[in-house]
Motif scaffolding. Structure first.
Motif, short mmCIF file in Angstrom:
data_model
loop_
_atom_site.label_atom_id
_atom_site.label_comp_id
_atom_site.label_asym_id
_atom_site.label_seq_id
_atom_site.Cartn_x
_atom_site.Cartn_y
_atom_site.Cartn_z
N MET A 243 -10.56 -12.62 6.15
CA MET A 243 -10.73 -13.73 5.44
C MET A 243 -9.68 -13.78 4.27
SD MET A 243 -14.51 -14.59 5.70
CE MET A 243 -15.38 -13.00 6.33
N CYS A 244 -9.70 -12.70 3.43
CA CYS A 244 -8.94 -12.93 2.25
C CYS A 244 -7.48 -12.91 2.33
CB CYS A 244 -9.21 -11.36 1.58
SG CYS A 244 -10.70 -11.28 0.68
N LYS A 245 -7.02 -11.94 3.62
CA LYS A 245 -5.52 -12.28 3.85
C LYS A 245 -5.46 -13.70 4.15
CE LYS A 245 -4.70 -7.54 5.40
NZ LYS A 245 -4.51 -6.74 6.59
N LYS A 246 -6.09 -14.26 4.88
CA LYS A 246 -5.85 -15.91 5.50
C LYS A 246 -5.89 -16.72 4.26
CE LYS A 246 -8.20 -19.46 8.35
NZ LYS A 246 -9.15 -19.96 9.01
N MET A 247 -6.90 -16.34 3.09
CA MET A 247 -6.92 -17.34 2.02
C MET A 247 -5.63 -17.16 0.93
SD MET A 247 -9.64 -19.00 1.63
CE MET A 247 -9.92 -19.20 -0.11
N ASP B 211 -2.53 -16.27 2.45
CA ASP B 211 -1.58 -17.19 3.01
C ASP B 211 -1.56 -18.52 2.67
OD1 ASP B 211 -0.74 -14.74 4.17
OD2 ASP B 211 -1.70 -15.07 6.04
N LYS B 212 -2.69 -18.98 2.66
CA LYS B 212 -3.03 -20.46 2.10
C LYS B 212 -2.50 -20.92 0.94
CE LYS B 212 -6.56 -21.76 5.35
NZ LYS B 212 -8.13 -22.30 5.50
N ASN B 213 -2.84 -20.30 0.01
CA ASN B 213 -2.66 -19.94 -1.80
C ASN B 213 -2.15 -18.65 -1.94
OD1 ASN B 213 -2.59 -20.65 -4.30
ND2 ASN B 213 -4.76 -21.51 -4.37
N PRO B 214 -0.85 -18.72 -2.30
CA PRO B 214 -0.15 -17.34 -3.02
C PRO B 214 -0.96 -17.04 -4.20
CG PRO B 214 1.44 -18.80 -2.20
CD PRO B 214 0.24 -19.57 -2.13
N HIS C 78 -12.95 7.70 5.93
CA HIS C 78 -13.08 7.39 7.28
C HIS C 78 -12.74 5.93 7.61
CE1 HIS C 78 -15.93 10.74 7.52
NE2 HIS C 78 -16.36 10.59 6.29
N ASN C 79 -11.91 5.52 6.88
CA ASN C 79 -11.15 4.18 7.11
C ASN C 79 -11.98 2.94 7.26
OD1 ASN C 79 -8.81 2.46 7.43
ND2 ASN C 79 -8.92 2.66 9.85
N ARG C 80 -13.07 3.09 6.43
CA ARG C 80 -14.21 1.95 6.27
C ARG C 80 -14.03 1.51 4.69
NH1 ARG C 80 -20.02 4.27 7.03
NH2 ARG C 80 -19.08 5.44 5.08
N LEU C 81 -14.44 0.35 4.62
CA LEU C 81 -14.09 -0.65 3.61
C LEU C 81 -15.13 -0.11 2.48
CD1 LEU C 81 -13.00 -3.03 1.99
CD2 LEU C 81 -14.71 -4.25 2.87
N GLU C 82 -14.49 0.38 1.40
CA GLU C 82 -15.42 1.07 0.53
C GLU C 82 -15.65 -0.08 -0.80
OE1 GLU C 82 -15.41 4.94 -2.42
OE2 GLU C 82 -13.77 4.48 -1.35
N HIS C 83 -14.62 -0.81 -1.27
CA HIS C 83 -14.63 -1.77 -2.23
C HIS C 83 -13.92 -2.91 -1.97
CE1 HIS C 83 -16.35 1.46 -4.30
NE2 HIS C 83 -15.17 2.02 -4.83
N ILE C 84 -14.26 -4.27 -2.42
CA ILE C 84 -13.16 -5.28 -2.13
C ILE C 84 -13.54 -6.21 -3.26
CG2 ILE C 84 -14.71 -6.45 -0.52
CD1 ILE C 84 -12.22 -7.69 0.46
N ALA C 85 -12.60 -7.01 -4.02
CA ALA C 85 -12.69 -7.89 -4.96
C ALA C 85 -11.81 -9.08 -4.84
CB ALA C 85 -12.69 -7.22 -6.33
N TRP C 86 -11.98 -10.34 -5.27
CA TRP C 86 -11.28 -11.40 -4.96
C TRP C 86 -11.48 -12.63 -6.20
CZ3 TRP C 86 -15.33 -10.45 -1.95
CH2 TRP C 86 -16.39 -11.69 -1.50
N SER C 87 -10.54 -13.19 -6.54
CA SER C 87 -10.64 -14.33 -7.24
C SER C 87 -9.84 -15.46 -6.65
CB SER C 87 -10.18 -13.85 -8.87
OG SER C 87 -10.22 -14.86 -9.74
N TYR C 88 -10.08 -16.73 -7.11
CA TYR C 88 -9.42 -17.91 -6.68
C TYR C 88 -8.32 -18.28 -7.87
CZ TYR C 88 -13.35 -17.74 -3.44
OH TYR C 88 -14.20 -17.36 -2.47
N ALA C 89 -7.53 -18.97 -7.23
CA ALA C 89 -6.46 -19.61 -8.50
C ALA C 89 -6.94 -20.46 -9.29
CB ALA C 89 -5.46 -20.54 -7.62
N SER C 90 -8.06 -21.28 -9.06
CA SER C 90 -8.55 -21.96 -10.41
C SER C 90 -9.51 -21.19 -11.40
CB SER C 90 -9.51 -23.08 -9.55
OG SER C 90 -10.63 -22.53 -8.97
N SER C 91 -9.94 -20.00 -10.75
CA SER C 91 -10.57 -18.99 -11.66
C SER C 91 -9.80 -18.31 -12.45
CB SER C 91 -11.49 -18.25 -10.62
OG SER C 91 -12.18 -18.62 -9.73
N GLU D 25 -14.26 -17.98 2.29
CA GLU D 25 -14.09 -19.46 2.38
C GLU D 25 -15.36 -20.26 1.75
OE1 GLU D 25 -12.79 -20.58 6.14
OE2 GLU D 25 -10.94 -19.59 6.09
N ARG D 26 -16.69 -19.87 2.30
CA ARG D 26 -17.92 -20.24 1.88
C ARG D 26 -18.20 -20.39 0.27
NH1 ARG D 26 -21.03 -24.42 1.65
NH2 ARG D 26 -23.13 -24.09 1.60
#
Length: 754
Positions: free
Chosen positions: A228-232, A234-237, A248-261, A467-468
């Motif tokens: 989902m993050c990769k898709k976002m 691609d839509k907005n650099p 073990h190749n499992r997700l440990e942490h993930i963070a994101w922020s939008y352009a407006s933020s 996206e939500r």
């Protein structure tokens, strides 16, 4: 110990020696039973049509007696020969625990067991009469070597805490909707009409069920989250995200922020809230969110993070990643919940940032144990604690704290001791030197918490969580923009008549001006006494001593107060305003009207913000106001007339404004230039296409007529004449008879300026 009837088995040709009993079966008393009546006691010779029917019957009997059962030994095997021919059901405490080695050779942990060798049991044997298989009770004992449970206790045994498939479906749906486990239980209690805590399953059962769901889908959900993050991106650099995988190749942490933020953070990232008090059950990860306040007092979103573990390394990663999103700019102040690992991470990653802790989190932890310790004195202590919390001076805090500890005997209470050690993180006397933008006020805390709850509701659609969240943030931005525009359209009410108030109203946002106006209204209640050159003592007129010390140097336009309100909130206090008015100062110095609270859009404070978004927001606001105008105008004929009149004037004024040289043809509306509001309505619908003026004090009239007739002495002609005067351009007359240009009282209202 509870004792019951002890019986042996019946004789049968297909039974072994241990199936033989001492009581013969009376064929006349044999019962073929499918029901699970709790009023019957198992007996030798009782018949059932299946194993499950026998199990249900014995289970109901056991529940009435105060124990549960489990399936024990069998003879035979399904699908082999005659299949299962004998089944034993025993008390759940029958047998003894056995330590079994694990797969890696290590012994399992020594967990407590409820088994104590209880001998209570029921045995059933399969017999075939006339090619119809039946199950007969051949052995039964109800002698227990342990205490039996009461009816309100036995329902908590694991055997009776069953969740039906329908309930599992509903629990899964509730989890996706973001409901807590307690909310799920309460809702299902109301749906089933049972008393509080009387569901056939407990909170632990629901949590175990949700855990089983997560164990199946957790890794796939994590992969989907990264996708989902990769898709976002691609839509907005300008979309920012980062993640970390474990060994073990499992997700440990993930963070994101939008352009407006990121853009909002440039203007309003001086004071932040980093809330980490929630978990996303859908991912079984800690959820952190960065939130702040804009110049209109609205909550604004800056970013969020999901952490697998709650430790210093996880928090350090989240803070470092967030600073990377925001180009390395750290906030002046940071509010968090009370967490020792987060405290250490902030000290390492943001050494120049003032870290504070919400008092509400501290009191929530104290409320678990302190009421028991203090008893009836807890309410008095709590009221005194709030007074102590809101003191202005550090010296007063230290003095009052000692009095409180002595009064309630809290010297040895470890929670109070640790609370005092952390006083610089939560007590206002130690925080007033730092700018918090009003984040510590109860009303702003509630508003931010409500915003965070809306973000948490995004997990109801797990397949598009990122996206939500973006949609919720965008909706919040639109709602805030609309409210800001509505505030700007409202006429500001001046309450004091002071030149300071008039000047501040033109500079500050309505939110900030409202805070300043509150201080202005209180300022006349204070007396200002000059004690030294440039030094004033300001105190309430009812006080004989004390007060605040205000320093005012007019030549340098420097002013400060010992209450530190300006440093704390960016709004001048009543003490300073009293000194300014006493010293005949009619404007607040420019440096004491911070840009952060000024009535400027975020686009002007941040050049990175695009004009396209501002334009779309204004168009949405215009559409919203037009829709509201139509709905309000249809209430009465008088409202409709006034609305049509005013809109016609505004439209003509807009038409007179200069057009840009390029680009207007691309966005022009596809309607005739002479139409006003409803271009699709023709003359036959009764829309008056003329404006008449009775006298200089009457407003224009544009409305519906049932028939064409003279009005106010001016005939409405069927021929649509168009006025060529640039200030009018209405229909129904020409330039020679223009009522506006011919009026002796030509003013801004007649020209259409609102």
């Amino acid at each position: 110990m509870s004792e019951g009837n002890s019986m042996a088995s019946e004789n049968g040709t297909d039974l072994s020696q241990d199936d033989t009993g001492t009581i013969e079966e009376n064929p006349e008393e044999t019962i073929l039973s499918q029901q699970t009546s709790v009023n019957l006691v198992p007996f030798i010779g009782q018949r059932f049509v299946s194993q499950d029917a026998a199990y249900e019957f014995y289970c109901s009997f056991a529940k009435q007696c105060g124990f549960s059962i489990r399936r024990h030994r069998t003879r035979g095997k399904d699908g082999v020969g005659r299949g299962v021919t004998r089944r034993d059901f025993t008390c759940h405490r029958g047998g003894f625990p056995q330590m079994k080695p694990s797969d890696d050779g290590k012994m399992q942990r020594n967990r407590k067991s409820s088994r104590c060798g209880c001998q209570a049991y029921m045995r059933i044997v399969k017999r075939v009469d006339f090619d119809v298989p039946e199950w007969h009770v051949t052995g039964f004992s109800n002698v227990h070597n342990h205490e039996l449970l009461k009816l309100n206790e036995v329902r908590l045994l694991p055997a009776y805490c069953s969740i039906t498939p329908d309930d599992k479906t509903r629990i899964c749906m509730f989890a996706k909707a973001g409901m807590s486990v307690r909310q799920m239980l309460r809702l299902m209690e109301l749906e089933k009409g049972v008393k509080l805590g009387c569901l056939p399953f407990t909170e632990i059962d629901v949590r175990n069920l949700l855990q089983s769901f997560r164990n199946v889908n957790r890794d796939y959900d994590a992969i989907d989250l990264i996708a989902m993050c990769k898709k976002m991106k691609d839509k907005n650099p300008n979309f920012q995200y980062d993640y970390k995988m474990d060994g073990h190749n499992r997700l440990e942490h993930i963070a994101w922020s939008y352009a407006s933020s990121v853009q909002l953070y440039e203007a309003f990232g001086d004071a932040l809230v980093f809330d980490t008090s929630h978990r996303l059950d859908s991912y079984d990860m800690l959820f952190g969110i960065w939130v702040g306040l804009d110049n209109h007092g609205m909550a604004c979103f800056f970013g969020c993070v999901l952490l697998r573990d709650e430790n210093m390394q996880s928090f350090s990663w989240s803070l470092k990643t967030f600073l990377g999103f925001m180009n390395g700019k750290a906030p002046q102040t940071l509010l968090t919940d009370q967490n020792i690992w987060l405290k250490e991470a902030v000290a390492v990653e943001m050494p120049e940032t003032k870290h504070a802790v919400y008092i509400w989190h501290i009191l929530a932890k104290l409320s678990d144990s302190l009421p028991t310790f203090l008893g009836s004195s807890y309410d008095d202590w709590k009221a005194g604690f709030y007074r102590l919390y809101n003191l202005e001076l550090e010296e007063d805090f230290e003095e009052e704290w000692s009095k409180m500890v002595n009064k309630y005997g809290l010297h040895e209470y470890k929670h109070i001791t640790s609370l005092y050690a952390l006083r610089t993180f939560w007590a206002l006397p130690f925080l007033r030197h730092y700018f918090f933008a009003g984040l510590l006020s109860p009303c702003q805390s509630e508003a931010i918490n409500a915003f965070i709850q809306r973000i948490l509701s995004a997990q109801s659609q797990l397949d598009r969580f990122v996206e939500r969240v973006a949609e919720i943030v965008e909706f919040n931005d639109r709602a805030a923009t609309k409210q800001k525009m509505q505030r700007k359209l409202q006429k500001i009410c001046l309450k004091t008549g002071s030149p300071i108030e008039s000047h501040a109203a033109t500079v500050l946002t309505p939110y900030a001006f409202g805070k300043l106006q509150e201080e202005l209204l209180m300022a006349p209640q204070y007396a200002s006494l000059l004690v030294d050159e440039g030094c004033f003592q300001v105190k309430h007129h009812t006080e004989t001593d004390g007060g605040c010390k205000v320093i005012w140097i007019p030549c340098q336009e420097h002013i400060s107060c010992s209450c530190r309100q300006f440093e704390f909130s960016g709004i001048l206090c009543r003490h300073v305003l009293r000194v300014l008015s006493t010293d005949n100062c009619f404007q607040i110095p420019d440096q004491y009207l911070p840009i952060r609270w000024r009535n400027v859009t975020s686009a002007s404070t941040n050049p990175l913000r695009t004009t396209t978004r501002d334009r779309s927001e204004k168009i949405q606001l215009l559409e919203s106001m037009a829709s509201a105008l139509v709905s309000e105008s249809l209430e009465t004929e008088e409202r409709l007339d006034v609305a049509c009149e005013q809109v016609a004037m505004v439209l003509n004024h807009v038409k007179d404004l200069p057009r840009p040289i390029h680009g207007m043809d691309d966005i022009a509306y596809a309607c005739p230039s002479h139409s006003l509001i409803l271009p699709e309505v023709d003359d036959t619908d009764g829309i008056v296409q003329s404006i008449t003026v009775g006298n200089s004090h009457e407003s224009f009239t544009l409305g519906k007529l049932k028939e064409r007739r003279p009005r106010d002495g001016v005939d409405v002609s069927r021929k649509r004449r168009h006025c060529s005067e640039p200030c009018c351009r209405h229909f129904g007359h020409d330039a020679s008879s223009c009522p506006i240009m011919g009026s002796d009282t030509l003013n801004a209202e007649l020209l259409g300026y609102l």
